[in-house]
Motif scaffolding. Sequence first.
Motif, PDB file in Angstrom:
ATOM      1  N   GLU A 229     -35.652  42.952   7.288  1.00  0.00           N
ATOM      2  CA  GLU A 229     -34.479  42.329   6.802  1.00  0.00           C
ATOM      3  C   GLU A 229     -33.383  42.300   8.021  1.00  0.00           C
ATOM      4  O   GLU A 229     -32.331  41.759   7.531  1.00  0.00           O
ATOM      5  CB  GLU A 229     -33.960  43.113   5.392  1.00  0.00           C
ATOM      6  N   TYR A 230     -33.443  43.127   8.884  1.00  0.00           N
ATOM      7  CA  TYR A 230     -32.359  43.172  10.062  1.00  0.00           C
ATOM      8  C   TYR A 230     -33.120  42.557  11.106  1.00  0.00           C
ATOM      9  O   TYR A 230     -33.876  43.027  11.883  1.00  0.00           O
ATOM     10  CB  TYR A 230     -32.388  44.654  10.303  1.00  0.00           C
ATOM     11  N   ARG A 231     -32.530  41.321  11.513  1.00  0.00           N
ATOM     12  CA  ARG A 231     -33.259  40.647  12.586  1.00  0.00           C
ATOM     13  C   ARG A 231     -32.686  40.797  13.784  1.00  0.00           C
ATOM     14  O   ARG A 231     -31.609  41.487  13.970  1.00  0.00           O
ATOM     15  CB  ARG A 231     -32.582  39.045  12.326  1.00  0.00           C
TER      16      ARG A 231
ATOM     17  N   GLY B  58     -38.298  47.378   8.338  1.00  0.00           N
ATOM     18  CA  GLY B  58     -36.936  46.805   8.614  1.00  0.00           C
ATOM     19  C   GLY B  58     -36.706  45.304   8.988  1.00  0.00           C
ATOM     20  O   GLY B  58     -35.853  44.960   9.464  1.00  0.00           O
TER      21      GLY B  58
ATOM     22  N   ASN C  23     -32.086  46.167  16.800  1.00  0.00           N
ATOM     23  CA  ASN C  23     -33.211  46.003  15.609  1.00  0.00           C
ATOM     24  C   ASN C  23     -34.597  45.374  16.279  1.00  0.00           C
ATOM     25  O   ASN C  23     -35.419  44.789  15.785  1.00  0.00           O
ATOM     26  CB  ASN C  23     -32.557  44.843  14.884  1.00  0.00           C
TER      27      ASN C  23
ATOM     28  N   SER D  33     -29.625  48.365  12.529  1.00  0.00           N
ATOM     29  CA  SER D  33     -28.378  47.984  11.433  1.00  0.00           C
ATOM     30  C   SER D  33     -28.851  48.584  10.236  1.00  0.00           C
ATOM     31  O   SER D  33     -28.121  48.237   9.211  1.00  0.00           O
ATOM     32  CB  SER D  33     -28.700  46.457  11.414  1.00  0.00           C
ATOM     33  N   CYS D  34     -29.655  49.299  10.095  1.00  0.00           N
ATOM     34  CA  CYS D  34     -30.230  50.126   8.439  1.00  0.00           C
ATOM     35  C   CYS D  34     -29.309  51.291   8.232  1.00  0.00           C
ATOM     36  O   CYS D  34     -29.196  51.725   7.192  1.00  0.00           O
ATOM     37  CB  CYS D  34     -31.578  50.312   8.464  1.00  0.00           C
TER      38      CYS D  34
END
Length: 325
Positions: A276-278, A274, A285, A291-292
């Motif tokens: 890519e979700y800061r 995950g 996150n 956020s996914c």
Amino acid sequence: MVTLLFFNQASAWCITHNDKGGTEEQKVFIPETPDYGDPMMWVTVDGDSTGMGADIFYVVSTWEVDWKTKDGRICHYADTWNLKHRSHMADGEIIKVAKYMAPGNRFYAPYYRHATIEAFMTNNEDSIYQRTRMAMEDVCRAFDHFQAHRDQKRPLIIAGFSQGGLAVVELLKHISDETYSQLAAAYVLGYKVTNADMKACNHIVPAKGETDTGVTICYNTVKDVKYVHHFTRSDICINPVNWHTDETPAILHDTITVAVSPEHHVLVVSNYSGSEYRPFRGFINVGDIHSCEPWLYSQCLAKNITVRAREWRKMKDEKLKMRIK
């Protein structure tokens, strides 16, 4: 510190009780009420070329933080008349969701005065309820407008992510029994459905599989159950990959394992970072991968919307045949 808001159309007085027992007053800004008869207040996509799809009402998540007007008034809500705020909602989420939900369906998403992220960072249910009340009222008004103008012979899908998921729960409490009879499914992505919600509303029926209708789908994703948030501490959960409510694992995108924790009512994933979700302010996150939710399972959700809408039509046809007999 306790804060009370007293609203009017464009501004409010915020009375803050400080730690010393005194009070302080400051003026806060309340954005103008959205007009849902104005097409500018909507993102709509008609992807139903056959006329056999569903009508999807989608509620966007939180995109604003507390902000100030030019004259220094603080605002705790998105402003639907602010082009920048509408762009955040549309370009950041709504249009991307429509790309996988709209094909074969008619897609409608209203802009609304969603509460800023600070409301949820309080981790206090009363504060969240008070701060989101106006947002939920906007969503209900938008839905009533949508419902009054759509073809009610078509299956209804209600979906939302995060604060939008909260709005889905509130909409299920808001709708009439007649509207509920039109519901193919409701999708609460990245928020919770509690026993109290279900006790208060007979329109909230947990999904048990892939094809049942009139049901609510709810899930939240974590790397480990220790990362469950207060707003994801649900009492129901279903795996959107294999549509099991037990711990039976499913493989997503060939490498990611997704399984329900029946004890904690969350999805636990492995072989997925995950990254890519800061993390945001150390709040989301951070192990929870909040956020996914609309993106990781997008193919599963698109397929399932089609399945449940089709099943709803079958059920409607069977009822009609029974009446004729």
